[in-house]
Motif scaffolding. Sequence first.
Motif, PDB file in Angstrom:
ATOM      1  N   UNK C 106       0.871  -1.165   0.000  1.00 23.72           N
ATOM      2  CA  UNK C 106       0.000   0.000   0.000  1.00 23.72           C
ATOM      3  C   UNK C 106       0.914   1.224   0.000  1.00 23.72           C
ATOM      4  N   UNK C 107       0.855   1.968  -1.046  1.00 22.96           N
ATOM      5  CA  UNK C 107       1.819   3.052  -1.217  1.00 22.96           C
ATOM      6  C   UNK C 107       1.177   4.391  -0.875  1.00 22.96           C
ATOM      7  N   UNK C 108       1.808   5.088   0.041  1.00 23.13           N
ATOM      8  CA  UNK C 108       1.351   6.442   0.372  1.00 23.13           C
ATOM      9  C   UNK C 108       2.379   7.417  -0.174  1.00 23.13           C
ATOM     10  N   UNK C 109       1.917   8.222  -1.131  1.00 23.42           N
ATOM     11  CA  UNK C 109       2.863   9.117  -1.802  1.00 23.42           C
ATOM     12  C   UNK C 109       2.765  10.522  -1.247  1.00 23.42           C
ATOM     13  N   UNK C 110       3.874  11.081  -0.863  1.00 21.87           N
ATOM     14  CA  UNK C 110       3.912  12.522  -0.573  1.00 21.87           C
ATOM     15  C   UNK C 110       4.193  13.187  -1.908  1.00 21.87           C
ATOM     16  N   UNK C 111       3.148  13.758  -2.464  1.00 25.53           N
ATOM     17  CA  UNK C 111       3.298  14.285  -3.818  1.00 25.53           C
ATOM     18  C   UNK C 111       4.258  15.445  -3.874  1.00 25.53           C
ATOM     19  N   UNK C 112       4.874  15.570  -5.017  1.00 27.49           N
ATOM     20  CA  UNK C 112       5.852  16.648  -5.171  1.00 27.49           C
ATOM     21  C   UNK C 112       5.771  17.230  -6.556  1.00 27.49           C
ATOM     22  N   UNK C 113       6.473  18.329  -6.726  1.00 28.55           N
ATOM     23  CA  UNK C 113       6.421  19.032  -8.007  1.00 28.55           C
ATOM     24  C   UNK C 113       7.606  18.643  -8.900  1.00 28.55           C
ATOM     25  N   UNK C 114       8.334  17.629  -8.510  1.00 28.34           N
ATOM     26  CA  UNK C 114       9.511  17.174  -9.256  1.00 28.34           C
ATOM     27  C   UNK C 114      10.611  18.235  -9.302  1.00 28.34           C
ATOM     28  N   UNK C 119      10.431  16.273   1.216  1.00 28.93           N
ATOM     29  CA  UNK C 119      10.085  17.285   2.217  1.00 28.93           C
ATOM     30  C   UNK C 119      10.038  16.627   3.591  1.00 28.93           C
ATOM     31  N   UNK C 120      11.063  16.882   4.391  1.00 32.30           N
ATOM     32  CA  UNK C 120      11.167  16.188   5.681  1.00 32.30           C
ATOM     33  C   UNK C 120      10.034  16.583   6.630  1.00 32.30           C
ATOM     34  N   UNK C 121       9.515  17.810   6.448  1.00 36.75           N
ATOM     35  CA  UNK C 121       8.402  18.223   7.320  1.00 36.75           C
ATOM     36  C   UNK C 121       7.151  17.394   7.034  1.00 36.75           C
ATOM     37  N   UNK C 122       6.899  17.162   5.753  1.00 33.51           N
ATOM     38  CA  UNK C 122       5.710  16.377   5.409  1.00 33.51           C
ATOM     39  C   UNK C 122       5.917  14.906   5.774  1.00 33.51           C
ATOM     40  N   UNK C 123       7.142  14.454   5.710  1.00 37.17           N
ATOM     41  CA  UNK C 123       7.412  13.081   6.167  1.00 37.17           C
ATOM     42  C   UNK C 123       7.069  12.990   7.658  1.00 37.17           C
ATOM     43  N   UNK C 124       7.568  13.996   8.388  1.00 45.53           N
ATOM     44  CA  UNK C 124       7.313  14.004   9.834  1.00 45.53           C
ATOM     45  C   UNK C 124       5.816  14.025  10.125  1.00 45.53           C
ATOM     46  N   UNK C 125       5.111  14.866   9.400  1.00 50.47           N
ATOM     47  CA  UNK C 125       3.650  14.943   9.610  1.00 50.47           C
ATOM     48  C   UNK C 125       2.981  13.613   9.311  1.00 50.47           C
ATOM     49  N   UNK C 126       3.358  13.026   8.194  1.00 51.25           N
ATOM     50  CA  UNK C 126       2.724  11.765   7.801  1.00 51.25           C
ATOM     51  C   UNK C 126       2.968  10.693   8.851  1.00 51.25           C
ATOM     52  N   UNK C 127       4.185  10.681   9.364  1.00 52.68           N
ATOM     53  CA  UNK C 127       4.509   9.664  10.369  1.00 52.68           C
ATOM     54  C   UNK C 127       3.793   9.972  11.683  1.00 52.68           C
ATOM     55  N   UNK C 128       3.757  11.241  12.015  1.00 51.34           N
ATOM     56  CA  UNK C 128       3.087  11.640  13.258  1.00 51.34           C
ATOM     57  C   UNK C 128       1.606  11.260  13.200  1.00 51.34           C
ATOM     58  N   UNK C 158      16.099  12.617  10.734  1.00 54.90           N
ATOM     59  CA  UNK C 158      15.691  13.393  11.911  1.00 54.90           C
ATOM     60  C   UNK C 158      14.168  13.483  11.998  1.00 54.90           C
ATOM     61  N   UNK C 159      13.527  13.597  10.844  1.00 55.87           N
ATOM     62  CA  UNK C 159      12.054  13.681  10.833  1.00 55.87           C
ATOM     63  C   UNK C 159      11.433  12.394  11.365  1.00 55.87           C
ATOM     64  N   UNK C 160      11.993  11.273  10.927  1.00 55.67           N
ATOM     65  CA  UNK C 160      11.471   9.987  11.402  1.00 55.67           C
ATOM     66  C   UNK C 160      11.680   9.875  12.911  1.00 55.67           C
ATOM     67  N   UNK C 161      12.879  10.253  13.325  1.00 52.64           N
ATOM     68  CA  UNK C 161      13.183  10.184  14.760  1.00 52.64           C
ATOM     69  C   UNK C 161      12.288  11.129  15.557  1.00 52.64           C
TER      70      UNK C 161
END
Lengths: 393, 393, 393, 393
Positions: C106-114, C119-128, C158-161
Amino acid sequence: MNEAAGRHFLQIPGPTNVPGRILRAIERPTIDHRGPAFAGLGKKVLSGMRQIFATKASVSIFPSSGTGAWEAALVNTLQPGQRLLICETGHFSTLWAKMAARLGLEVEVIEGDWRSPADHRRIKSALAADSAQAIKAVAVVHNETSTGIVSDIPKVRAAIDAASHPALLLVDTISSLGSIDYRHDEWGVDVSIGGSQKGLMLPPGLGFNAISDKALAIARSGGMARSYWDWDAMLEANESGYFPYTPATNLLFGLAEAIDMLLEEGLVNVFARHDRHAEATRRAVCGWGLELWARRLEEQSSSLTAVLLPDGHSADALRRTILECFDMSLGNGLGRLNDRVFRIGHLGAFNDPMLAGTLAGIEMGLELAQVPHRRGGVGAALEYLAQEAKSRF
Amino acid sequence: MNEAAGRHFLQIPGPTNVPGRILRAIERPTIDHRGPAFAGLGKKVLSGMRQIFATKASVSIFPSSGTGAWEAALVNTLQPGQRLLICETGHFSTLWAKMAARLGLEVEVIEGDWRSPADHRRIKSALAADSAQAIKAVAVVHNETSTGIVSDIPKVRAAIDAASHPALLLVDTISSLGSIDYRHDEWGVDVSIGGSQKGLMLPPGLGFNAISDKALAIARSGGMARSYWDWDAMLEANESGYFPYTPATNLLFGLAEAIDMLLEEGLVNVFARHDRHAEATRRAVCGWGLELWARRLEEQSSSLTAVLLPDGHSADALRRTILECFDMSLGNGLGRLNDRVFRIGHLGAFNDPMLAGTLAGIEMGLELAQVPHRRGGVGAALEYLAQEAKSRF
Amino acid sequence: MNEAAGRHFLQIPGPTNVPGRILRAIERPTIDHRGPAFAGLGKKVLSGMRQIFATKASVSIFPSSGTGAWEAALVNTLQPGQRLLICETGHFSTLWAKMAARLGLEVEVIEGDWRSPADHRRIKSALAADSAQAIKAVAVVHNETSTGIVSDIPKVRAAIDAASHPALLLVDTISSLGSIDYRHDEWGVDVSIGGSQKGLMLPPGLGFNAISDKALAIARSGGMARSYWDWDAMLEANESGYFPYTPATNLLFGLAEAIDMLLEEGLVNVFARHDRHAEATRRAVCGWGLELWARRLEEQSSSLTAVLLPDGHSADALRRTILECFDMSLGNGLGRLNDRVFRIGHLGAFNDPMLAGTLAGIEMGLELAQVPHRRGGVGAALEYLAQEAKSRF
Amino acid sequence: MNEAAGRHFLQIPGPTNVPGRILRAIERPTIDHRGPAFAGLGKKVLSGMRQIFATKASVSIFPSSGTGAWEAALVNTLQPGQRLLICETGHFSTLWAKMAARLGLEVEVIEGDWRSPADHRRIKSALAADSAQAIKAVAVVHNETSTGIVSDIPKVRAAIDAASHPALLLVDTISSLGSIDYRHDEWGVDVSIGGSQKGLMLPPGLGFNAISDKALAIARSGGMARSYWDWDAMLEANESGYFPYTPATNLLFGLAEAIDMLLEEGLVNVFARHDRHAEATRRAVCGWGLELWARRLEEQSSSLTAVLLPDGHSADALRRTILECFDMSLGNGLGRLNDRVFRIGHLGAFNDPMLAGTLAGIEMGLELAQVPHRRGGVGAALEYLAQEAKSRF
């Protein structure tokens, strides 16, 4: 130039099977022969070749065939009209004599039956008879590539010394260098002549001279009009690792690798390997009931074996059969041995299974070409090689 | 012998950057030079070299450097004491004259300033003055590798003809063959001399002669005492595709490939490519505000460009900087041009981006070595190359 | 497969220009992958790759493309239906997401503009937001080969942590490994994915995983049904230097050579060289007045540069022109960047004059393809490279 | 990785002795796998491989070992939990069964004694008993590399047909392809699995599938979750000569050359050569008084021969002796044959003298390792090879 299934067996007495390691070295991009990187290469190969020739004297490397190295030996040391004493031991000594004559030397040939080595007694007599010291050099082929017969260089040296004659000693080591024990300094040779495509395992294209101080001194005040082959210009440039004209750089890459390989294996081991393969080959020939061209053990070459065919049988037909059926090249009979002998090269980068394959190709070829023979040749060789392996391992 | 990051730029005027296709051909296993497969190779390279020399006459291929091919030209056609007229155009014509003198010829030099081509008027005068026809040959370097100046061979031929003089015309094409238009037959050359490591894109180790019938006839009854370089023995063996002594087989593999590559591209296109790269290089030099050693357009070489440094600046220091910083080898000033000029080789297997890289390395080197210059050189070259590309595509 | 005059410039962002030294290593005869000689090779490349990945953890080498190494990372650590968080940074992250979906994740994509890094902030949010810890791994491409944009891996870590989330961190280093500073251990990566044909300077055909102990432990009790890609079988065989199935032996010969070359130069120097070439390339692009696809300096790749064409101009037409006129391959725009950008590969075995030749080919190509630009690009690059050379020498 | 004097004899049943011609092809510079030149290469190897597989159906080429090609066959055609019927013929069929189990298949093994081919009667019974058609595929190894026993594929096909069962037929041709007659279409095989390092004479690194339309249709609607091994993506990209991810370009260069070599020789001649070498090898084994592992002539492999050692003798000790003394690698006994048999590879680029050398090394090794035997093995082989040569020439 096509490669059929499997590897070609190049079992002529040179060029020999060039190892991949050397081919890959030769394939490196050419470098500036006047740049700083080149000097290291130049020094390495010059120093390495001194080890191969067993000399502390000078070595020259020419972009040439071995024939060129012969010419270099003559034009540096002899003047037109001067006398060269040469021992006829086979096709190559004859060619060398012809070259000397073409270069204007007076050539005195000690005739031979092509089945004997250089006769040191006749050399001594010839020199003793030369009270005017007209003979300026004695030329001997160490290992006659056309016959597989080795001459005893120390005895030739002793003969010259015994005659108290100042003649230089010139020795062709083309098919022995790097295969059969050879010692430029210890044996008192003045000019040793070598080529790249035999025991050195390279493609053809490099010629070598090892040069005694005595020969060099004579060259400096004498010799023929010369330029390309001139030692002096060569040795002067060599001091710093360079050459007086463009060297065959990529073959020098290969030479550096060849020297490494020979010294890694150890020259003593290299010579023992060649001795072993020669003995195995002779046992095969005797097993087949064929006649070795070289009659006496101490004269039989360790780098090639010439085999006489029974009367009425063609050595060239046999060779053609073996080439067509088994993709294996054998040496032909040269000059007066034309079609009467074939020559098995077992020198260079070679091992027991390669030799076994070679002898097998010949044994099958004898059968196919209907040359009268017994079958046990390969078996006899294997028995010997197995024994030898036992003693080594 | 180390390969640093990226490819070395070998921009001396030979040896040139050997293409992988040729290196891989050279890396093929050596074959029996007396076997049937060899004959095809021998015939192919001899016939191909006739196309490269633009001749229907004989071509000889020696296992030697180009220097050896010079020597072959002299020893086959001239006798000791005979007179050779040679035009001093630079370092290599001077070396050739020295070689001739060492070989016992009487050398008459038409002195030059190293900045001009062979002067056909002075050749004509010298021949006209030679009523005894003591001059047996005129030697000219087509493309002086030390100066980047090209001599006009048809004009030299016309000068000889105008003087109604029987002297042979010997031409060194070492750094023009396969790069700059050259026509042995049409231009009436008697002996053309070539080497493998320039426009032929091979490593060094092969020397070439193209030989007119007139030269061959003279050789058959004259010339010096000789053996290795003897045309007659060579050409006789060549008839069947073989050689009188062991040839440099693996370099011949490469030569066969090189001939294929040149003919695939088309000699006309090869020459045009070299002309284009030479012009681009000259535009770069002018863009830097530096002085081309060759002063007149029609005399400027298409295979190399020699550049004069401003007074007080060392060409060797510049070359050293470029080698250290950019892994690029440039040619040094030879003889009297020592440290005053550097030479850019733009011949052989070469294309626009390789030339651009070369000129860029030089432009940056000028900056680093603090040689006064303007920056626009590379830009000027690119502008020209882009224009040329437009017209081609 | 033809080689025209001169060398092809392979300036796609991988495969890169394979150095002769590596090609010659690959050309060595294949050896028995179960014999004693092989073990030394196996141990050498495994240990060497740990140095290249900057890890003390396990490394796996697959006979595969880099795509295979992606698959290996997924199938060893994730089970069908488990969730993978992936940052869309360009074409390759998108392909990786597609692969994951095809493999049943199951793939969750943090979309980007290429045009931005992960984006470490959005990674952090998604994980949070993932309080159930359904996300089992976060996948990031370190250096997006399609855009030339680098993501900051330590910040992702760092975002994951910061989210105190147990998800594994999977990083694609295919076009950064051996070119751009990368530290598997120090940066806390769980699985790093590499390929042979980029900074490692090899032909394609090897895929790599560096594997943290955490990832390995998960693999041992989890992951998908798998065989070829299974780490456990691989690492067990690797202990003694062998492989569980036939490895790509000749590419491993090349890998051993590549490791030697990278360590001889020093990884720090390798990275600095890539940084320098990237900066020079950017200066050229700005000099031409064209737009870098990557907008922020700290995100610009040191191994490739993507350049946006002005509206109405075709990147593919430009690339075609450059290929035809200058025998130079550039990377095309992938996916949504199709025909809009071209990509300059300046990684692998590369030096200043090669880069200059590359930029020159592009500058001329812009002219020929009539892409609006200014001419000063190459000049700007050379100015920078010369300055840098000054500081190094 | 060192090359001792002479050539290593790589007589394992693959990887085989890679010919120089192929090594030099592999050594060519990598090209852009998305550029126009690549398409020609891609089409050539895909079309050539269809000739080698004797099929008009699809062929896929993976950057992988042969093991990967096994996995591709399974994951494209079978779903987890589906049943695979596999005939245990030796080590490799066992490994394949293990792979299938690891991939989640339900594996039904027709057990075997490792000394017999696939039993078509038991296949028929198993399929006949499977009235629910739970068995989705039958997997057979054509030429068991661990035993030297060949299974009769047409009989297996007939058995499936006789049972009127829709199961697919998957056949491992890894050590037969390009050596032993094999016909994908005519024999009704659905998926044939090959590798590069055996009869194709390449280094390892390429895996092949030939795929029937029936298999392809099943794959399109079924198979496992997959990405790397997916046929559909592969075949779609192949249409235009390209690949969906980076292919192992340099091995493809070698493959193109290998295909040329096989077709130049003619597949019929290639097969006859392998048959001849196998028969000669068997005669040698019988001559030694040793036992062939394969008992029935029609089941004996033409690409390798497994030889059983007398009780109490170690096959590995023998192999070690032969490796040390004669630089020759032989295949070891795998799995339950560990230390009991050794395997002689006589496939790939191989000729009579190479085989003779191989058998000689073994005969001497038997002596050295004190394995009870008679000496006549090599002699018997030579007698046969000579006879065969007579009939060919």
